[in-house]
Write a protein that holds these residues in place. Sequence first.
Motif, short mmCIF file in Angstrom:
data_model
loop_
_atom_site.label_atom_id
_atom_site.label_comp_id
_atom_site.label_asym_id
_atom_site.label_seq_id
_atom_site.Cartn_x
_atom_site.Cartn_y
_atom_site.Cartn_z
N GLU A 157 0.81 -1.21 0.00
CA GLU A 157 0.00 0.00 0.00
C GLU A 157 0.84 1.26 0.00
OE1 GLU A 157 -0.29 -1.60 4.31
OE2 GLU A 157 -0.06 -2.37 2.29
N ALA A 178 -5.64 0.62 5.23
CA ALA A 178 -5.20 0.71 3.84
C ALA A 178 -5.27 -0.64 3.14
CB ALA A 178 -3.78 1.28 3.77
N ARG A 179 -4.87 -1.70 3.83
CA ARG A 179 -4.93 -3.04 3.24
C ARG A 179 -6.38 -3.44 2.98
NH1 ARG A 179 -0.58 -4.33 6.84
NH2 ARG A 179 -2.01 -5.29 8.33
N ARG A 182 -7.63 -1.55 -0.05
CA ARG A 182 -7.07 -2.09 -1.29
C ARG A 182 -7.76 -3.39 -1.69
NH1 ARG A 182 -2.46 -2.90 0.39
NH2 ARG A 182 -2.37 -5.17 0.36
N ASP A 186 -10.30 -4.02 -5.09
CA ASP A 186 -9.98 -5.06 -6.07
C ASP A 186 -11.21 -5.88 -6.48
OD1 ASP A 186 -7.35 -4.33 -6.18
OD2 ASP A 186 -6.63 -5.85 -4.77
N ARG A 213 -12.00 5.43 -6.08
CA ARG A 213 -10.72 4.74 -6.24
C ARG A 213 -9.56 5.72 -6.06
NH1 ARG A 213 -9.45 -0.18 -7.90
NH2 ARG A 213 -11.64 -0.56 -8.44
N HIS A 216 -8.43 6.96 -2.51
CA HIS A 216 -7.63 6.01 -1.73
C HIS A 216 -6.31 5.67 -2.39
CE1 HIS A 216 -10.88 5.26 1.12
NE2 HIS A 216 -11.71 5.12 0.10
N GLN A 217 -6.26 5.68 -3.71
CA GLN A 217 -5.06 5.28 -4.43
C GLN A 217 -4.73 6.30 -5.52
OE1 GLN A 217 -6.06 1.34 -5.85
NE2 GLN A 217 -5.60 0.39 -3.88
#
Length: 764
Positions: A157, A178-179, A182, A186, A213, A216-217
């Motif tokens: 992450e 965070a994990r 993620r 997905d 999306r 967060h990323q």
Amino acid sequence: MTSVQRPTLASPLRDAVGAKTANALAEKLDLQTVGDLLHHYPRRYAERGEVSDLGALEIGEHVTVAAKIEKISVRPMRQKPRSKMLEVTVTDGRRNLQLTFFNQAWREKQLTLGRWGLFSGKVGQFRDKLQLNQPDYQLLAEPGELADGEGSNALAEFANALIPVYPAAANVPTWVIARAVRATLDIVADVDDPMPEGIRRRRHLVELSTALRAIHQPASKTELYQARHRLKWDEAFGLQATLAKRRLAAAARPATARPSRPGGLLTAFEAALPFALTEGQAEVGQEIADDLAAAHPMHRLLQGEVGSGKTVVAVRAMLQVVDAGGQAALLAPTEVLAAQHARSIRAMLGPMARAGELDAAETATRVALLTGSLPAAARRAALAEAADGTAGIVVGTHALLSEGVEFADLGLVVIDEQHRFGVEQRDALRAKAGETPPHVLVMTATPIPRTVAMTVFGDLETSALTQLPSGRSPIATSVVPVAEKPAWLARAWQRVAEEVAAGHQAYVVCPRIGEALAGDAEEEPGSAASDQERAGGGRRAGGADDPEVEPPPEDDASAKRPPLAVLDVAPRLAEGPLAELRIGVLHGKLPPDEKDAVMADFAARRLDVLVATTVIEVGVDVPNSTVMVIMDADRFGVSQLHQLRGRVGRGSAAGLCLLVTDAPAGTKARERLDAVASTTDGFELAQLDLEQRREGDVLGVAQSGRRSRLKLLSLLHDEELIRDARTEAMTLVAEDPELRAYPGLAAAVDALVDADAADYLEKT
């Protein structure tokens, strides 16, 4: 072959992250669904090589910081010489933060000098230094290598340049969140965008799935900006759609117009005034008069510094309503202030306030006073005058909200010091007008952040009195940082003695009454300050709160001491630095006759110093008082501090307010005090509250105990976006009040502003 159904935003969180992680997120952060998790946005983003501002940390808050390890040491614990304490110092290049581990010296092999990491825990204080006890941490991988710890999968992450740092909790640090995010991104199904395509196109909004999306990323700062802009828009639009519905409903339920009547009480009152209205009073008075003459309810905030003439403006409005055949109720937060208002209004009106008496004016009314401590006969008389309309003006405290208090025709509700009342209390008084809503005027010297929010969101009209009457003295305010400069406190007491020697008097204010009375933050009996304002006045204790973690040693001072109390401070002053002065004590738990006696002695100059709680915040007017020392000033809210210092400088001599604190330099508490010391502008101070505490309570979060629904929207930075959202929402709601053509959008609005929040808004 049957395809596996992908989770949606409404799916239980366990469908995306498994039961163990879902249970932890639900228990610690109240995240129940996939949508809850994806709307749990990062608090900020750390960049590789970019450090956190350690000076912004607040004692008691749970934080995650990105910093560099600068120093490591292992030493025996003082109480347990066989046990070891690992102390690690991390830095942001300007300030340091100490990390403390008990009986975990083995971590020295992981926490090596020069390594960067994310460190998470509750901020405490030890010997004037900020620290994290037993923090969680995640070391960041250096280019071309893995960090010690959980390996490459756990560090995936952090692969992007922008590292999300989430609002976290004990045992659920930011990297766990965070994990989970993620993993959810997905597998989550495509997100249907509820916002109409026309609005998205006109306002240049990215699609909701793209925004969720990217928040967060984010691949870049541009992508992050676009995501935040879209998600802020959704918050602003949802709130504005609710307010638009509310305005439509209000228009369908008109109030009674109360136009001016020439030759009535208002005309006679203005002719009898011994002074000319200021330009501001005349201008604001006309705004209110126009509102009262309209056939829909007035909802106006009157902001003005202490002594700016708000009461005269309010009396003119009340008399206009009385002239139009209605009644006005003035709600004050304390009996002292209610009685003062009643006396002041009767004195201003003279024979015009003595209807039924021999010397009454030809067009006269009566001014009734209703408080909780009235004798039975006086209470019965006041209730009768309110119920039959004899009293055109009824002044009171929370007693006005009681069952059995009725009005003949309540046309105007005036609420003084609105930050001292909750929404439910204000609504209870308005409800006494029956089916036809009354006009409402709220007055304050410092609007609370929620009120500023309502003005920006377009649901509260605002008037301001900026001119002070001639002869009003300036008030100088200074911070006394006793932790850094203990000698300054001694100088503060010298200043008090000097003012008394010059013939003046002083206040010393403390947050609590004292252990003997189990007193905490002072309140007049029966009063209730707004939850939002009270929540911003204190700091929580630091230190580890995990039962599985060894507690700090006994000499660890991270646990914040109790606030100073009147019953402790008064004798210390009497035996110490103010031993030669006459000191009195005042707090809300004193019997009414004792309280009156103390105030009478102080007003008559038989006392030099009054050690008190916030019972003196409003309604106390002793022009000879020139200096105020506020102990543990960081324990008070901004509005309280601003109101308190308004008690000095009310005569010809200049006023001085000293804010005593042990809050470390650079913390939010000190920034708040420095700002109070730098300005006397009420709206500027309310904006400071917004900067530090945000405006989530605009939806009643403090009252409901729920998380703020406004996670990204900021009044300080998003006013243009809020106005644009209001334009779009008003157009759409005018065409389709229930949004029947847009069921997805209606559901999104309801999710942001549910039935409880909508009801809260309706009562505001």
